[in-house]
Scaffold this motif. Sequence first.
Motif, short mmCIF file in Angstrom:
data_model
loop_
_atom_site.label_atom_id
_atom_site.label_comp_id
_atom_site.label_asym_id
_atom_site.label_seq_id
_atom_site.Cartn_x
_atom_site.Cartn_y
_atom_site.Cartn_z
N PHE A 61 8.07 -0.95 -0.08
CA PHE A 61 7.57 0.40 0.19
C PHE A 61 6.66 0.96 -0.90
O PHE A 61 6.08 2.03 -0.73
N ASP A 86 3.32 9.87 -2.22
CA ASP A 86 4.19 9.15 -1.29
C ASP A 86 5.65 9.45 -1.63
O ASP A 86 6.09 9.28 -2.77
N ASN A 114 8.37 8.03 0.01
CA ASN A 114 9.30 7.01 0.46
C ASN A 114 10.31 6.68 -0.64
O ASN A 114 9.96 6.22 -1.72
N VAL A 147 14.59 5.19 2.33
CA VAL A 147 14.16 3.82 2.56
C VAL A 147 15.33 2.98 3.08
O VAL A 147 15.18 2.23 4.03
N LYS A 174 9.92 2.61 6.12
CA LYS A 174 8.90 3.26 5.29
C LYS A 174 7.93 4.00 6.20
O LYS A 174 7.61 3.56 7.30
N SER A 175 7.50 5.14 5.69
CA SER A 175 6.52 5.96 6.39
C SER A 175 5.14 5.64 5.85
O SER A 175 4.93 5.65 4.63
N ASN A 176 4.20 5.34 6.74
CA ASN A 176 2.83 5.02 6.35
C ASN A 176 1.93 6.18 6.74
O ASN A 176 1.67 6.42 7.92
N TYR A 214 13.07 6.48 -7.77
CA TYR A 214 12.85 5.86 -6.47
C TYR A 214 13.94 4.82 -6.21
O TYR A 214 14.49 4.22 -7.13
#
Length: 496
Positions: free
Chosen positions: A384, A391, A393, A416, A434-436, A351
């Motif tokens: 994030f 997830d 991200n 990110v 960031k995608s939620n 990540y």
Amino acid sequence: MNSKIIYLLIFIFISGKIPAQIFSTGLNKGGCQLYKRNLYAYGLIQSKSQTALCVYKLDVQLHKQDSVVIEHLKTSADNFLMLYSDTLHDYLNIYLQKKDRNAVTIFRFNSNLKTVTTAEDVDVARLNSSDVFGAEPFYFKNSVYSIKTHSDTSGKQFYVNKFELKPGTGNFEYEQQWQFPFERKFIHSAKVFYANKTTVCLFVTVNGGNKHGQWLLKLNAESGKLIRGIKLNDKTENSHYFFGNYSVDAPNKSMQLIGQKYSQSQFDLKANKINIVNLPAIAMYYLNIDSLDEIDFRQDFKIPVLEQKSGAKKLNSCYQLRITKLQPKRNGKVIFEADVYKSDGHPFCYYYTNSGAYSLNEVDEKLVLEKSSVSPNTQVESYFMNNDKLDLNGKLCVDSVSGFEKIFYRPLTLPVKLAYKTDELNNPFWVLSKSNLKKNSINYSFLMPVKKLYEIKIIDEFQKTANPVFTALGSKSFIISYLGQEGFLNLKLFNW
């Protein structure tokens, strides 16, 4: 059709958010495209009797330069999917598709918004012949290069194919120019990474035989004939070189390559083994290939890893660098930028955790790394990170030792880091996203120094239904395009 084109430029200052400049277009189903240093905002205009495609040409400060309206689309704007665009083959290509059809209409413009062609009823499956090229086509002007493989009982055969854009209107169609077959045995992977009018360059891994190692292959762009094969590994080593990035020094007719390397005990394709946890430093290579296609300079160096500890325990971590920029040597110095990716003990999944700029300075005919290190940025991670294992991200994952090289160049599903720069005091600044999944939203934020302390400052947050898209405009500004409450395309300009 008498279309009332809405053009509204306003400034907003929202409490708790970053001040921005908004361009409200009045366009439905729209988007924007950066093309030849201008922005092109496009979408549909609906009147009582007609639907039209409208395109604005804007400068990077959102001042209107020109526009074009194409009328008689014959159906309501509600019957179309979201429009999308690209700049393939140096045109502005806008794609329009009805909801109930697997065909698109392509509107193609030059930078002055003159219509080059309009192609109707193009089957989505045949769009730009993408099914012909495979997963990683490489485009250079009107040429396309692709790697194809064919497997049979004797093994896997690799080929490089060159396709040339056919003249004429309509969907982009291609004609194959030549095919270069690799040697039959031991080819593990090949990647096209550079092309010009005369030459095509590939990064190739050979996994066996007397040619075992990594190679730079140069092919003649006109004939497909092999010009030169340059082995990257030093004669006395068994290290594995990974493609990181390259630069071309045109005045000196040379090319530079940079990337990570692992020893045979750390990474072994033939034995299907990887052992890279808790390494104290990242080993790197830097090569200069001169105008005679010889490696005339080679420098290995290590970047120390500064890992945080949890109590008295050292975390089981792996770090990888994705080289985002490499500058040719100037005034005895080589500068490169890299994104830092971290894994908590699992060597196949990483990540995003940091970015940085690094310098190599010439000392006694060697390049010496200026004091620097690789380390995580806890504020980036806290922005994030969550406990959802699904997830994506900022995440990069591969499924095997065989595919590990893709860690260094595969595109992220959900990046990110959207932008990164440093100021005159070398302080870093980020634009992050960031995608939620739970909120079905996308957040955009700055990470920047505020009174000498780094803080996350929210830029904005949008529902995914608003189709927000980030577009960088150089190092000083960017826009976020989105659909407003009325469904119209808005462009929000930020200077940073």
